[in-house]
Write a protein that holds these residues in place. Structure first.
Motif, PDB file in Angstrom:
ATOM      1  N   LEU A 139      27.109  40.212  43.526  1.00 19.34           N
ATOM      2  CA  LEU A 139      25.663  40.261  43.744  1.00 19.34           C
ATOM      3  C   LEU A 139      25.285  39.326  44.881  1.00 19.34           C
ATOM      4  O   LEU A 139      25.861  38.249  45.038  1.00 19.34           O
ATOM      5  CB  LEU A 139      24.915  39.854  42.478  1.00 19.34           C
ATOM      6  CG  LEU A 139      25.203  40.652  41.201  1.00 19.34           C
ATOM      7  CD1 LEU A 139      24.289  40.181  40.086  1.00 19.34           C
ATOM      8  CD2 LEU A 139      25.057  42.147  41.427  1.00 19.34           C
ATOM      9  N   SER A 140      24.318  39.741  45.685  1.00 14.32           N
ATOM     10  CA  SER A 140      23.806  38.900  46.757  1.00 14.32           C
ATOM     11  C   SER A 140      22.337  39.215  46.962  1.00 14.32           C
ATOM     12  O   SER A 140      21.854  40.285  46.558  1.00 14.32           O
ATOM     13  CB  SER A 140      24.583  39.128  48.060  1.00 14.32           C
ATOM     14  OG  SER A 140      24.451  40.473  48.486  1.00 14.32           O
ATOM     15  N   ARG A 180      27.356  45.151  45.183  1.00 17.43           N
ATOM     16  CA  ARG A 180      28.414  45.761  45.980  1.00 17.43           C
ATOM     17  C   ARG A 180      29.721  45.739  45.190  1.00 17.43           C
ATOM     18  O   ARG A 180      30.079  44.725  44.587  1.00 17.43           O
ATOM     19  CB  ARG A 180      28.573  45.048  47.312  1.00 17.43           C
ATOM     20  CG  ARG A 180      27.297  45.070  48.145  1.00 17.43           C
ATOM     21  CD  ARG A 180      27.516  44.721  49.595  1.00 17.43           C
ATOM     22  NE  ARG A 180      26.249  44.588  50.304  1.00 17.43           N
ATOM     23  CZ  ARG A 180      25.531  45.596  50.761  1.00 17.43           C
ATOM     24  NH1 ARG A 180      25.930  46.833  50.575  1.00 17.43           N
ATOM     25  NH2 ARG A 180      24.394  45.380  51.401  1.00 17.43           N
ATOM     26  N   VAL A 181      30.426  46.849  45.228  1.00 11.82           N
ATOM     27  CA  VAL A 181      31.636  47.013  44.416  1.00 11.82           C
ATOM     28  C   VAL A 181      32.761  46.114  44.914  1.00 11.82           C
ATOM     29  O   VAL A 181      33.048  46.054  46.113  1.00 11.82           O
ATOM     30  CB  VAL A 181      32.096  48.482  44.443  1.00 11.82           C
ATOM     31  CG1 VAL A 181      33.440  48.640  43.748  1.00 11.82           C
ATOM     32  CG2 VAL A 181      31.055  49.371  43.785  1.00 11.82           C
ATOM     33  N   ALA A 204      39.492  49.726  45.642  1.00 12.02           N
ATOM     34  CA  ALA A 204      38.073  49.407  45.841  1.00 12.02           C
ATOM     35  C   ALA A 204      37.531  50.033  47.120  1.00 12.02           C
ATOM     36  O   ALA A 204      36.347  50.341  47.203  1.00 12.02           O
ATOM     37  CB  ALA A 204      37.884  47.890  45.867  1.00 12.02           C
ATOM     38  N   ARG A 205      38.394  50.245  48.127  1.00 17.82           N
ATOM     39  CA  ARG A 205      37.919  50.817  49.396  1.00 17.82           C
ATOM     40  C   ARG A 205      37.349  52.220  49.208  1.00 17.82           C
ATOM     41  O   ARG A 205      36.538  52.677  50.017  1.00 17.82           O
ATOM     42  CB  ARG A 205      39.036  50.814  50.436  1.00 17.82           C
ATOM     43  CG  ARG A 205      40.184  51.737  50.130  1.00 17.82           C
ATOM     44  CD  ARG A 205      41.273  51.671  51.206  1.00 17.82           C
ATOM     45  NE  ARG A 205      42.389  52.540  50.904  1.00 17.82           N
ATOM     46  CZ  ARG A 205      43.391  52.229  50.101  1.00 17.82           C
ATOM     47  NH1 ARG A 205      43.413  51.028  49.509  1.00 17.82           N
ATOM     48  NH2 ARG A 205      44.372  53.083  49.889  1.00 17.82           N
ATOM     49  N   ALA A 207      23.813  49.270  44.954  1.00 18.94           N
ATOM     50  CA  ALA A 207      22.488  49.300  44.322  1.00 18.94           C
ATOM     51  C   ALA A 207      21.637  48.193  44.912  1.00 18.94           C
ATOM     52  O   ALA A 207      22.158  47.151  45.335  1.00 18.94           O
ATOM     53  CB  ALA A 207      22.603  49.144  42.812  1.00 18.94           C
ATOM     54  N   ARG A 208      20.332  48.429  44.940  1.00 20.04           N
ATOM     55  CA  ARG A 208      19.360  47.440  45.387  1.00 20.04           C
ATOM     56  C   ARG A 208      18.218  47.380  44.385  1.00 20.04           C
ATOM     57  O   ARG A 208      17.793  48.409  43.867  1.00 20.04           O
ATOM     58  CB  ARG A 208      18.772  47.805  46.754  1.00 20.04           C
ATOM     59  CG  ARG A 208      19.727  47.799  47.899  1.00 20.04           C
ATOM     60  CD  ARG A 208      19.082  48.323  49.173  1.00 20.04           C
ATOM     61  NE  ARG A 208      17.960  47.500  49.597  1.00 20.04           N
ATOM     62  CZ  ARG A 208      16.690  47.921  49.659  1.00 20.04           C
ATOM     63  NH1 ARG A 208      16.366  49.148  49.294  1.00 20.04           N
ATOM     64  NH2 ARG A 208      15.734  47.110  50.057  1.00 20.04           N
ATOM     65  N   GLU A 209      17.739  46.176  44.116  1.00 12.77           N
ATOM     66  CA  GLU A 209      16.562  45.965  43.270  1.00 12.77           C
ATOM     67  C   GLU A 209      15.591  45.080  44.042  1.00 12.77           C
ATOM     68  O   GLU A 209      16.009  44.112  44.664  1.00 12.77           O
ATOM     69  CB  GLU A 209      16.939  45.257  41.974  1.00 12.77           C
ATOM     70  CG  GLU A 209      18.010  45.931  41.149  1.00 12.77           C
ATOM     71  CD  GLU A 209      18.397  45.047  39.977  1.00 12.77           C
ATOM     72  OE1 GLU A 209      17.504  44.658  39.195  1.00 12.77           O
ATOM     73  OE2 GLU A 209      19.584  44.724  39.868  1.00 12.77           O
TER      74      GLU A 209
END
Length: 196
Positions: free
Chosen positions: A91-92, A101-102, A114-115, A122-124
């Motif tokens: 999270l950032s 971000r995964v 993961a690539r 997602a964004r909040e």
């Protein structure tokens, strides 16, 4: 955003959502594996969040189509199990939005590169007094699986949505299959790696 994420117990929120889906057969198969909702516009959205010290259960209702996931903290990451797949997110905070971000992914306990999941995010954020969100998922070959955005009404004066009784939670396994839960109620938001 703080009201929604820091509320303990079980709360319910109402809002609206627009969902876009890819009709590619591979994208449809991936959507089935993660229990994604179908395409719809200006659909009613209900979200019930049951928070306990070891994690959260999110029950979403997209215009009558349910989607459920479990979230917990592990090694500085926010983990979410969605259908057959478990994600670990860093999270950032970017331009006033909380971004997911995964970092790691597993399906049925087996790790995946993961690539492959760079197109999952997602964004909040807050807009006009509403909790707003945007979620997108795209994979190589399959293309875009889903892209949805919308809002929820969150009553900040009471500290949460409509309160419901607290429900019991169970611990969720981490990405390697060991039992682990969110213990301290806080998520790291620095987006850093824990080195594994």
């Amino acid at each position: 955003m703080q009201t929604l994420h820091l509320a303990g117990g079980t709360h319910r929120y109402q809002g609206e959502v627009d969902i876009r889906r890819n009709r590619n057969p591979l994208a449809r198969l991936c959507g089935f594996a993660t229990n994604l909702p179908p395409a719809m516009s200006a659909a009613p959205l209900a979200v019930e969040i049951a928070a306990a010290p070891e994690g959260e259960r999110w029950r979403r209702d997209f215009g009558g189509y349910p989607m459920q996931s479990r979230l917990w903290r592990k090694a500085g990451r926010l983990c979410e199990r969605l259908g057959l797949v478990t994600f670990a997110f860093a999270l950032s905070v970017e331009e006033g939005a909380l971004c997911w971000r995964v970092q790691k992914v597993s399906a049925l306990g087996l790790p995946l590169p993961a690539r492959w999941f760079r197109g999952v995010y997602a964004r909040e954020y807050e807009n006009a007094g509403r909790y707003c969100f945007e979620v997108a998922a795209a994979l190589p070959l399959a293309g875009e699986l889903v892209h949805y955005r919308g809002w929820l009404a969150v009553d900040t004066s009471s500290g949460a949505g409509d309160a419901l009784p607290r429900v019991d939670q169970r611990h969720e396994p981490d990405l390697e299959g060991a039992d682990s839960g969110r213990r301290d109620g806080d998520y790291d938001t620095d987006g850093g790696s824990d080195g594994d």
